[in-house]
Design a protein around this motif. Sequence first.
Motif, short mmCIF file in Angstrom:
data_model
loop_
_atom_site.label_atom_id
_atom_site.label_comp_id
_atom_site.label_asym_id
_atom_site.label_seq_id
_atom_site.Cartn_x
_atom_site.Cartn_y
_atom_site.Cartn_z
N MET A 173 42.15 40.11 46.49
CA MET A 173 42.58 41.21 47.37
C MET A 173 43.76 41.97 46.75
SD MET A 173 42.36 39.43 51.02
CE MET A 173 40.81 39.00 51.77
N LEU A 174 44.66 41.20 46.15
CA LEU A 174 45.81 41.82 45.46
C LEU A 174 45.30 42.81 44.42
CD1 LEU A 174 49.00 41.31 44.99
CD2 LEU A 174 48.26 39.89 43.09
N HIS A 175 44.29 42.37 43.68
CA HIS A 175 43.74 43.22 42.62
C HIS A 175 43.10 44.48 43.20
CE1 HIS A 175 42.28 44.35 38.78
NE2 HIS A 175 41.01 44.22 39.11
N GLN A 176 42.34 44.32 44.29
CA GLN A 176 41.73 45.50 44.93
C GLN A 176 42.81 46.48 45.38
OE1 GLN A 176 38.56 46.02 44.80
NE2 GLN A 176 38.37 44.00 43.87
N LEU A 177 43.89 45.94 45.98
CA LEU A 177 44.96 46.81 46.47
C LEU A 177 45.69 47.50 45.32
CD1 LEU A 177 46.13 44.48 49.33
CD2 LEU A 177 45.45 46.86 49.66
N CYS A 178 45.85 46.79 44.20
CA CYS A 178 46.48 47.43 43.03
C CYS A 178 45.59 48.55 42.50
CB CYS A 178 46.75 46.40 41.93
SG CYS A 178 48.11 45.31 42.31
N ARG A 179 44.28 48.32 42.56
CA ARG A 179 43.36 49.37 42.09
C ARG A 179 43.40 50.58 43.00
NH1 ARG A 179 37.96 46.47 39.89
NH2 ARG A 179 37.33 48.62 39.64
N SER A 180 43.77 50.36 44.28
CA SER A 180 43.93 51.53 45.16
C SER A 180 45.41 51.90 45.26
CB SER A 180 43.29 51.29 46.52
OG SER A 180 43.84 50.16 47.13
N ARG A 181 46.06 51.91 44.11
CA ARG A 181 47.41 52.46 43.93
C ARG A 181 48.47 51.80 44.80
NH1 ARG A 181 47.60 58.37 42.18
NH2 ARG A 181 49.66 57.96 42.99
N SER A 182 48.45 50.48 44.82
CA SER A 182 49.51 49.77 45.55
C SER A 182 50.45 49.10 44.55
CB SER A 182 48.91 48.72 46.47
OG SER A 182 48.13 49.34 47.45
N GLN A 183 51.67 48.90 45.01
CA GLN A 183 52.69 48.22 44.20
C GLN A 183 53.24 47.05 45.01
OE1 GLN A 183 56.07 50.68 43.11
NE2 GLN A 183 56.63 49.37 41.40
N PHE A 184 53.38 45.91 44.38
CA PHE A 184 53.85 44.70 45.05
C PHE A 184 55.11 44.14 44.39
CE2 PHE A 184 49.39 44.74 46.12
CZ PHE A 184 49.28 44.10 47.34
N VAL A 185 56.01 43.58 45.21
CA VAL A 185 57.07 42.71 44.70
C VAL A 185 56.91 41.40 45.46
CG1 VAL A 185 59.54 42.40 44.30
CG2 VAL A 185 58.58 44.72 44.38
N ILE A 186 56.72 40.31 44.71
CA ILE A 186 56.36 39.04 45.34
C ILE A 186 57.26 37.91 44.84
CG2 ILE A 186 54.49 37.36 45.67
CD1 ILE A 186 52.47 39.57 45.05
N ALA A 187 57.95 37.25 45.77
CA ALA A 187 58.67 36.02 45.43
C ALA A 187 57.69 34.88 45.64
CB ALA A 187 59.89 35.85 46.33
N THR A 188 57.53 34.04 44.63
CA THR A 188 56.51 33.00 44.76
C THR A 188 56.85 31.75 43.97
OG1 THR A 188 54.13 32.55 44.52
CG2 THR A 188 55.13 33.89 42.82
#
Length: 240
Positions: A173-188
């Motif tokens: 899902m992360l990948h799909q959202l990145c392909r639709s021009r999303s940017q994430f900052v994730i603490a993990t």
Amino acid sequence: MNNSSYIGSMQILSPERLDWAAYPFVIPAVNDLEKIEFHPNVTFFVGENGSGKSTILEALALGLGFSEEGGTRNVSLSTASTSSGLHQSLRIIKGYHKPQDYYFLRAESFYNVATYMHELNYLQGYGGTIHHRSHGEAFMSVITHKLKGNGLYLLDEPEAALSPAMQMTALSMLHQLCRSRSQFVIATHSPILLAYPNAKIYQFSDTGIREICYEDTDHYRMTKDFLINYQKRIHQIIEE
Ligand SMILES: Nc1ncnc2c1ncn2[C@@H]1O[C@H](COP(=O)(O)OP(=O)(O)OP(=O)(O)O)[C@@H](O)[C@H]1O
Ligand SMILES: [Mg+2]
């Protein structure tokens, strides 16, 4: 800064006026904040417990106008404030384009946001009543129903509720959202999420912040070593 980034970097404003011996400025990662340049897709914060990941993620969220408790930008909750105040000393360098969608997920406050949404009868976007779902199911429903793409998303330990299989679904899902021009900052702390390739990893430690590649993170090395040698490692941990 990449053209498609919503946020490029963050800086401390007026450093000469701050008390560097007091919390939160005493945290080594906060000293090194200037080094963080966000990847246009995913920026990961990794590091030991207490290294400052949540402090910096929350300051970024508050600096961008998100509620302290998480959720969308227009959710504002009046629970006790635990903010470090760091956001007041931040300058966030923004990109040319504005995100159409926002979300800040704090693992520990997710339930409060769900309660608030429930009270407001605002659950359509979550595909039903979140409180009738397991923690992991509720989390996945946020990802599937709430994150719409073209968005800026800040997630603090999103893996906390998820099985390994669900973490892999979350990666997709992360990948799909990145392909639709999303940017994430994730603490993990998840060695599964950290494997996402279109990403930058910043390791927080007591010497500050440094960029690191996936296979050099403690999370990858220690998990791999433990799983391959688990009988020996368990013996060492509990017998010695
Ligand atoms: N209100 C506060 N006053 C003083 N110190 C604080 C306060 N809140 C947090 N700290 C300290 O700041 C440091 C950074 O905490 P933070 O929650 O950012 O760590 P983290 O990297 O997110 O850890 P974890 O992986 O366990 O979530 C810790 O040493 C913590 O004890
Ligand atoms: Mg944390």
